[in-house]
Design an enzyme around this catalytic site. Sequence first.
Site, PDB file in Angstrom:
ATOM      1  N   GLY A  96       0.809  -1.220   0.000  1.00 37.23           N
ATOM      2  CA  GLY A  96       0.000   0.000   0.000  1.00 37.23           C
ATOM      3  C   GLY A  96       0.837   1.262   0.000  1.00 37.23           C
ATOM      4  O   GLY A  96       0.333   2.350  -0.277  1.00 37.23           O
ATOM      5  N   ARG A  97       2.091   1.103   0.366  1.00 35.77           N
ATOM      6  CA  ARG A  97       2.962   2.288   0.375  1.00 35.77           C
ATOM      7  C   ARG A  97       4.406   1.916   0.072  1.00 35.77           C
ATOM      8  O   ARG A  97       5.324   2.690   0.330  1.00 35.77           O
ATOM      9  CB  ARG A  97       2.870   3.002   1.714  1.00 35.77           C
ATOM     10  CG  ARG A  97       3.137   2.090   2.909  1.00 35.77           C
ATOM     11  CD  ARG A  97       3.194   2.912   4.155  1.00 35.77           C
ATOM     12  NE  ARG A  97       3.164   2.056   5.350  1.00 35.77           N
ATOM     13  CZ  ARG A  97       3.373   2.496   6.560  1.00 35.77           C
ATOM     14  NH1 ARG A  97       3.624   3.767   6.762  1.00 35.77           N
ATOM     15  NH2 ARG A  97       3.325   1.686   7.590  1.00 35.77           N
ATOM     16  N   ASP A 128      -2.600   6.649   2.944  1.00 35.99           N
ATOM     17  CA  ASP A 128      -2.136   7.751   2.094  1.00 35.99           C
ATOM     18  C   ASP A 128      -0.870   7.408   1.335  1.00 35.99           C
ATOM     19  O   ASP A 128      -0.296   8.263   0.647  1.00 35.99           O
ATOM     20  CB  ASP A 128      -1.912   9.011   2.950  1.00 35.99           C
ATOM     21  CG  ASP A 128      -0.918   8.765   4.086  1.00 35.99           C
ATOM     22  OD1 ASP A 128      -0.345   7.655   4.139  1.00 35.99           O
ATOM     23  OD2 ASP A 128      -0.725   9.667   4.917  1.00 35.99           O
ATOM     24  N   ARG A 165      14.528   0.001   1.401  1.00 34.51           N
ATOM     25  CA  ARG A 165      14.743  -1.304   2.022  1.00 34.51           C
ATOM     26  C   ARG A 165      15.375  -2.258   1.018  1.00 34.51           C
ATOM     27  O   ARG A 165      15.142  -2.147  -0.192  1.00 34.51           O
ATOM     28  CB  ARG A 165      13.411  -1.913   2.483  1.00 34.51           C
ATOM     29  CG  ARG A 165      12.615  -1.033   3.402  1.00 34.51           C
ATOM     30  CD  ARG A 165      11.611  -1.832   4.193  1.00 34.51           C
ATOM     31  NE  ARG A 165      10.497  -2.368   3.411  1.00 34.51           N
ATOM     32  CZ  ARG A 165       9.417  -2.907   3.954  1.00 34.51           C
ATOM     33  NH1 ARG A 165       9.306  -2.992   5.280  1.00 34.51           N
ATOM     34  NH2 ARG A 165       8.440  -3.377   3.216  1.00 34.51           N
ATOM     35  N   ASP A 193       0.792 -11.202   6.847  1.00 35.23           N
ATOM     36  CA  ASP A 193       1.371 -10.379   5.786  1.00 35.23           C
ATOM     37  C   ASP A 193       2.687  -9.746   6.227  1.00 35.23           C
ATOM     38  O   ASP A 193       3.371  -9.122   5.420  1.00 35.23           O
ATOM     39  CB  ASP A 193       0.384  -9.288   5.339  1.00 35.23           C
ATOM     40  CG  ASP A 193      -0.142  -8.463   6.499  1.00 35.23           C
ATOM     41  OD1 ASP A 193      -0.738  -9.054   7.414  1.00 35.23           O
ATOM     42  OD2 ASP A 193       0.068  -7.240   6.508  1.00 35.23           O
ATOM     43  N   ASP A 239       9.020  -5.628   8.154  1.00 36.65           N
ATOM     44  CA  ASP A 239       7.986  -4.654   8.535  1.00 36.65           C
ATOM     45  C   ASP A 239       8.089  -4.232  10.004  1.00 36.65           C
ATOM     46  O   ASP A 239       7.293  -4.650  10.855  1.00 36.65           O
ATOM     47  CB  ASP A 239       6.582  -5.176   8.225  1.00 36.65           C
ATOM     48  CG  ASP A 239       6.251  -4.976   6.748  1.00 36.65           C
ATOM     49  OD1 ASP A 239       7.180  -4.683   5.961  1.00 36.65           O
ATOM     50  OD2 ASP A 239       5.073  -5.114   6.385  1.00 36.65           O
TER      51      ASP A 239
HETATM   52  P1  AMP Z   1       1.518  -2.851   8.236  1.00 33.66           P
HETATM   53  O1  AMP Z   1       0.693  -3.029   9.461  1.00 33.66           O
HETATM   54  O2  AMP Z   1       2.363  -1.601   8.250  1.00 33.66           O
HETATM   55  O3  AMP Z   1       2.338  -4.046   7.926  1.00 33.66           O
HETATM   56  O4  AMP Z   1       0.498  -2.605   7.026  1.00 33.66           O
HETATM   57  C1  AMP Z   1      -0.597  -3.433   6.734  1.00 33.66           C
HETATM   58  C2  AMP Z   1      -1.165  -3.079   5.397  1.00 33.66           C
HETATM   59  O5  AMP Z   1      -1.586  -1.725   5.371  1.00 33.66           O
HETATM   60  C3  AMP Z   1      -0.205  -3.239   4.228  1.00 33.66           C
HETATM   61  O6  AMP Z   1      -0.967  -3.614   3.117  1.00 33.66           O
HETATM   62  C4  AMP Z   1       0.333  -1.843   4.058  1.00 33.66           C
HETATM   63  O7  AMP Z   1       0.820  -1.598   2.769  1.00 33.66           O
HETATM   64  C5  AMP Z   1      -0.896  -1.014   4.360  1.00 33.66           C
HETATM   65  N1  AMP Z   1      -0.560   0.334   4.847  1.00 33.66           N
HETATM   66  C6  AMP Z   1      -0.068   0.671   6.050  1.00 33.66           C
HETATM   67  N2  AMP Z   1       0.094   1.989   6.143  1.00 33.66           N
HETATM   68  C7  AMP Z   1      -0.295   2.520   4.963  1.00 33.66           C
HETATM   69  C8  AMP Z   1      -0.371   3.838   4.430  1.00 33.66           C
HETATM   70  N3  AMP Z   1      -0.027   4.905   5.139  1.00 33.66           N
HETATM   71  N4  AMP Z   1      -0.818   3.977   3.162  1.00 33.66           N
HETATM   72  C9  AMP Z   1      -1.191   2.925   2.437  1.00 33.66           C
HETATM   73  N5  AMP Z   1      -1.163   1.665   2.879  1.00 33.66           N
HETATM   74  C10 AMP Z   1      -0.710   1.445   4.126  1.00 33.66           C
HETATM   75 MG    MG Z   2       3.138  -4.986   6.667  1.00 35.63          MG
END
Ligand code: AMP
Ligand code: MG
Length: 501
Positions: free
Chosen positions: A108-109, A137, A188, A268, A278
């Site tokens: 997502g980012r 975002d 990364r 994930d 992550d």
């Molecule tokens: P995480 O908990 O950081 O591993 O993220 C879980 C999911 O949410 C993954 O698909 C990330 O890419 C997405 N995600 C987390 N933060 C953001 C962000 N600010 N914008 C878009 N996607 C996000």
């Molecule tokens: Mg993640």
Amino acid sequence: MTPTTLLAEHEDADTGHVADLRLRWVEGFSALGPSFFTELRPTPLSGQPYWVGHSDKVAHLLGLPAAWRTDAALQALTGNTLVAGTRPLATVYSGHQFGVWAGQLGDGRAILLGETESGLEVQLKGSGLTPYSRMGDGRAVLRSSIREFLCSEAMHALGIPTTRALCVTGSDAPVRREEIETAAVVTRVAPSFIRFGHFEHFAARERDEELRALADYVIDRYYPACRSTDRFNGNAYAALLEAVSERTAALLAQWQGVGFCHGVMNTDNMSILGLTIDYGPFQFLDGFDPRHICNHSDTSGRYAYNQQPNVAYWNLFCLAQALLPLIGDQEIAVAALESYKTVFPEQYEARMRAKLGLTDRAESDRGLIEQVLKLLAQEKVDYTIFWRRLSRYMAGDNPDTVRDLFIDRNGFDSWLQSFTERHANIPSAKAADLVLASNPKFVLRNHLGQQAIEASQRKDHSGVATLLGLLESPFEEHAGHDDFAGFPPDWASTIEISCSS
Ligand code: AMP
Ligand code: MG
């Protein structure tokens, strides 16, 4: 020189801007084809970018030239310009979050620039919206980016498998979280960013062809020995599951040994290569509390320190379910998971033996380990300091430095006596070398990260560099830096780290 004049030197037909990092890019993940990703470019970040932190060690790994931190690289690694020779993409995956199926997630980012000749993939995290951004975002804030950068490098130096980080760049572009913060991008680096969730994604959609292509790619690239296995009637996919289970078990043993809590062990966030991946609300334990929860958003304690080994197994079970259509037999899949139950305790005991300076094995070791952890837990003794002081004692320091950590002196003395007896036949110089190389003096405690972050937020990035220097060789003494190895200040316990990043 302004970015525009500089970039004018690197023209690209599409955008006008290409930066040559002098890396040779090869086809890697992209060979899997469009079902696995969406090609797209990073979204430029408003404001002038600046360097926040960088690792020359990772630059060297990638084969970047010595003077790699050029203005062109700064623009490219912030996502403002395209890197010559790359076709960036965001990958799709799904996953279980906090024990619940969350459906499609994806990068997502994060945007994968590609794979370099060195066999390493390069990914920009925080580089803008992708088709998988959902409500997000596409950005990452400076605070969490510094934490990820420092912890990746710290874990590597501790000998723990992890994704690496080349650099953090930032800009004053505002990002809204609980408060308005500023944006940053982490570059990364890892052999692969494939997660359990990539497999779950195609399994959930019953897309067996893609599932097989993904598994074949992972086996051929990273687990070639699975092709010639004589286990599971030569079932390569079961062998893959077993190999991943073993790597994950070894990883969890290392996390437990060093006192690391990941904080968001969703499927994930589980690497198919058994890497730590992550970095979010992670924490190295201060006082030893087995039930410690480092993620402020984890209200039920699902990812508490002492739950992590079981959660990893639960996650492997999800991976097994995803691989089932390829493995073809439930009993074989379950058998392939079994290794976790033997490898984790074996590896854990091996880690703890090293922390205790035991160069051989004895039946009584498990008791010695359990007893010392019980003593530490009773008084929430500082985990890192205890082990380091024990190591210094074995290297010749006064035992009082360790004993002083306990109110229950008798309890500790009685343990120390068993410990001393156990060491009777182990050469003390050998034991001292082992403990000093197994018990770090420096770990990335929350308050240390926080101090570096607050300085960076004031545009003083020297704290990031200082911390990196210590964390890159955490077993060394680093004279003059004892402040970074002391007890956490009182305010450290008030730091609340959540999923917000
Ligand atoms: P995480 O908990 O950081 O591993 O993220 C879980 C999911 O949410 C993954 O698909 C990330 O890419 C997405 N995600 C987390 N933060 C953001 C962000 N600010 N914008 C878009 N996607 C996000
Ligand atoms: Mg993640």
